[in-house]
Motif scaffolding. Structure first.
Motif, PDB file in Angstrom:
ATOM      1  N   SER A 197       0.835  -1.197   0.000  1.00 25.62           N
ATOM      2  CA  SER A 197       0.000   0.000   0.000  1.00 25.62           C
ATOM      3  C   SER A 197       0.872   1.250   0.000  1.00 25.62           C
ATOM      4  O   SER A 197       2.071   1.197   0.277  1.00 25.62           O
ATOM      5  CB  SER A 197      -0.908   0.013   1.229  1.00 25.62           C
ATOM      6  N   ARG A 198       0.258   2.385  -0.277  1.00 32.71           N
ATOM      7  CA  ARG A 198       0.999   3.644  -0.270  1.00 32.71           C
ATOM      8  C   ARG A 198       1.539   3.943   1.129  1.00 32.71           C
ATOM      9  O   ARG A 198       2.655   4.442   1.288  1.00 32.71           O
ATOM     10  CB  ARG A 198       0.092   4.784  -0.751  1.00 32.71           C
ATOM     11  N   LYS A 199       0.747   3.631   2.160  1.00 30.82           N
ATOM     12  CA  LYS A 199       1.202   3.868   3.538  1.00 30.82           C
ATOM     13  C   LYS A 199       2.455   3.064   3.840  1.00 30.82           C
ATOM     14  O   LYS A 199       3.421   3.589   4.410  1.00 30.82           O
ATOM     15  CB  LYS A 199       0.092   3.498   4.523  1.00 30.82           C
ATOM     16  N   THR A 200       2.455   1.793   3.460  1.00 24.35           N
ATOM     17  CA  THR A 200       3.621   0.945   3.695  1.00 24.35           C
ATOM     18  C   THR A 200       4.814   1.426   2.876  1.00 24.35           C
ATOM     19  O   THR A 200       5.957   1.427   3.361  1.00 24.35           O
ATOM     20  CB  THR A 200       3.297  -0.517   3.356  1.00 24.35           C
ATOM     21  N   PHE A 201       4.563   1.822   1.646  1.00 25.40           N
ATOM     22  CA  PHE A 201       5.639   2.340   0.796  1.00 25.40           C
ATOM     23  C   PHE A 201       6.309   3.539   1.450  1.00 25.40           C
ATOM     24  O   PHE A 201       7.544   3.634   1.503  1.00 25.40           O
ATOM     25  CB  PHE A 201       5.069   2.729  -0.571  1.00 25.40           C
ATOM     26  N   ASN A 202       5.514   4.465   1.959  1.00 23.89           N
ATOM     27  CA  ASN A 202       6.083   5.653   2.604  1.00 23.89           C
ATOM     28  C   ASN A 202       6.905   5.275   3.835  1.00 23.89           C
ATOM     29  O   ASN A 202       7.961   5.861   4.097  1.00 23.89           O
ATOM     30  CB  ASN A 202       4.969   6.620   3.006  1.00 23.89           C
ATOM     31  N   TYR A 203       6.404   4.295   4.587  1.00 20.44           N
ATOM     32  CA  TYR A 203       7.158   3.862   5.763  1.00 20.44           C
ATOM     33  C   TYR A 203       8.481   3.222   5.361  1.00 20.44           C
ATOM     34  O   TYR A 203       9.525   3.487   5.976  1.00 20.44           O
ATOM     35  CB  TYR A 203       6.335   2.871   6.595  1.00 20.44           C
ATOM     36  N   ILE A 204       8.464   2.393   4.330  1.00 21.65           N
ATOM     37  CA  ILE A 204       9.703   1.766   3.856  1.00 21.65           C
ATOM     38  C   ILE A 204      10.694   2.839   3.402  1.00 21.65           C
ATOM     39  O   ILE A 204      11.903   2.734   3.663  1.00 21.65           O
ATOM     40  CB  ILE A 204       9.399   0.767   2.722  1.00 21.65           C
ATOM     41  N   CYS A 205      10.186   3.880   2.741  1.00 24.55           N
ATOM     42  CA  CYS A 205      11.060   4.986   2.334  1.00 24.55           C
ATOM     43  C   CYS A 205      11.695   5.655   3.549  1.00 24.55           C
ATOM     44  O   CYS A 205      12.893   5.961   3.548  1.00 24.55           O
ATOM     45  CB  CYS A 205      10.268   6.021   1.528  1.00 24.55           C
ATOM     46  N   SER A 206      10.902   5.874   4.594  1.00 25.63           N
ATOM     47  CA  SER A 206      11.444   6.514   5.793  1.00 25.63           C
ATOM     48  C   SER A 206      12.498   5.634   6.458  1.00 25.63           C
ATOM     49  O   SER A 206      13.485   6.115   7.007  1.00 25.63           O
ATOM     50  CB  SER A 206      10.318   6.830   6.783  1.00 25.63           C
ATOM     51  N   LEU A 207      12.279   4.324   6.386  1.00 22.07           N
ATOM     52  CA  LEU A 207      13.208   3.364   6.985  1.00 22.07           C
ATOM     53  C   LEU A 207      14.536   3.357   6.239  1.00 22.07           C
ATOM     54  O   LEU A 207      15.613   3.314   6.840  1.00 22.07           O
ATOM     55  CB  LEU A 207      12.572   1.973   6.945  1.00 22.07           C
TER      56      LEU A 207
END
Length: 388
Positions: free
Chosen positions: A59-69
């Motif tokens: 999902s977009r939410k997970t994608f953004n979190y992976i980017c932050s990680l």
């Protein structure tokens, strides 16, 4: 490089506060709108947004979190990756490229053509991403550290088919490889099905989250041998793991914490396997049914892993065998991140038990006498026939 094992190290990070991918521009919808038009040729942002999960499997939410990680370790290096048109790749571009490589199963050239770059850039960006998630994401793959967490796991396992005090389910799968005939180690990786493969052992919780993994060993090794070489085995044998509250059964019998595994694993005080043989008495047949239903979560977790992260589900063409264990580890971490983020994309996946097509179950005759007695008493307890 030696075998990879699930990390016990825990990093303090607030997932809910980590959804911003780094910069306001990259944290907005602007990146995806531009990407979908440029790469996918989609005519409108609304249609593009519908395509996000099918392109990246998250999902977009997970994608953004992976980017932050991944942001800090990926952007710390000075390499400037480029598209063929000369435009520099942003953090989101690089994460998107790596996720596409890991989830699509497409070749380096296929991913390069999709993104409008060259295959060497795909290889370098994917490896940088693997290093970043390995460095910053290991806290998503660890053994439960609190009594409350263990208690919740036990309760969920018991709710499946009544097995009490169970803390995990163990299983293995093969990662297939096509190796060069000139590879000096080619015979080392030849397994019992005449395939070249690397084995992955996982221990899974009732939510299909990986709690411990071991990978890097040749696929010709049997399940019992891989287990015995693992850190989990050493810790459990020493009493430093699966050492929580014991279950008190009628008649004064105590059942320690344990995991469940199929007949390819040894029967141990902390690893309960099913009864073998035909024409078993009713109590043992019923126990096997309960055991199978409980162990199924590990099979489903591995099936989902390979279904989403397809780079490790097919036959990998001449992989770097020193790097492959780390790629497998990162796929397992990403699998857990989707669960931890309660990713909506999971709901669209079809549950299956198939993850190791063509490999028949193994049989291990190793059985601890005390474990055998404990299993008998547990079977009688579950059938209501254990004397008080």
């Amino acid at each position: 490089m030696g075998p990879i094992r699930g990390s016990k190290k825990k990093r303090k990070i607030d997932i809910e506060n980590g959804l911003d991918s780094g910069s306001p521009e990259e944290g907005s919808n602007d990146w995806w709108n531009e990407f979908s038009k440029r790469i996918l040729g989609l005519p409108s942002p609304s249609k593009g947004l519908d395509q996000f999960e099918s392109v990246f499997k998250v999902s977009r939410k997970t994608f953004n979190y992976i980017c932050s990680l991944a942001s800090e370790p990926m952007m710390a290096k000075t390499t400037n990756f480029m598209f063929l048109n000369g435009k520099s790749m942003s953090l989101n571009d690089q994460v998107a490229l790596a996720l596409r490589r890991l989830s699509s199963g497409d070749s380096l050239i296929g991913v390069a053509n999709f993104f409008g770059t060259n295959h060497s850039t795909v290889s370098q960006v994917t490896w940088r991403f693997v290093e970043a998630i390995e460095e910053r994401g290991l806290h998503h793959l660890q053994w439960p550290s609190t009594e409350d967490e263990i208690a919740q796991i036990k309760s969920k396992f018991e709710n499946i088919r009544g097995l009490p005090n169970c803390c995990g389910a163990i299983d293995t799968t093969h990662i297939m490889m096509l190796l060069s005939a000139s590879d000096r180690t080619i015979d080392v990786w030849l397994d019992r099905k005449d395939n070249h493969s690397m084995i992955l052992q996982v221990i899974v919780d009732p939510d299909m989250r990986f709690r411990d993994i071991v990978t890097g060993y040749p696929g010709k090794m049997d399940d019992a041998s891989v287990l015995q070489k693992s850190n989990f085995f050493d810790l459990s044998e020493k009493g430093d793991r699966l050492n929580g509250k014991k279950l008190k059964l009628p008649g004064g019998t105590e059942m320690q914490e344990y995991i469940v595994g199929d007949s390819g694993f040894p029967l141990l005080p902390w690893l309960i396997t099913p009864y073998q043989g035909r024409d078993l008495p009713e109590t043992k047949t019923e126990f096997n049914k309960r055991h199978f239903a409980t162990k199924l979560v590990a099979q489903r977790a591995l099936a989902r892993l390979k279904d989403v992260w397809r780079m490790i589900s097919g036959v990998m063409w001449r992989p770097d065998k020193t790097r492959l264990p780390r790629v497998i580890l990162v796929c397992c971490i990403l699998h857990n991140i989707m669960i931890d983020m309660e990713d909506d994309a999971i709901d669209e996946l079809t549950l299956t038990n198939q993850h190791d097509s063509g490999y028949r179950p193994e049989f291990c005759d190793m059985a601890d006498k005390n474990a055998s007695l404990s299993r008998d008493k547990l079977a009688l307890y579950l059938s209501g026939r254990l004397p008080v």
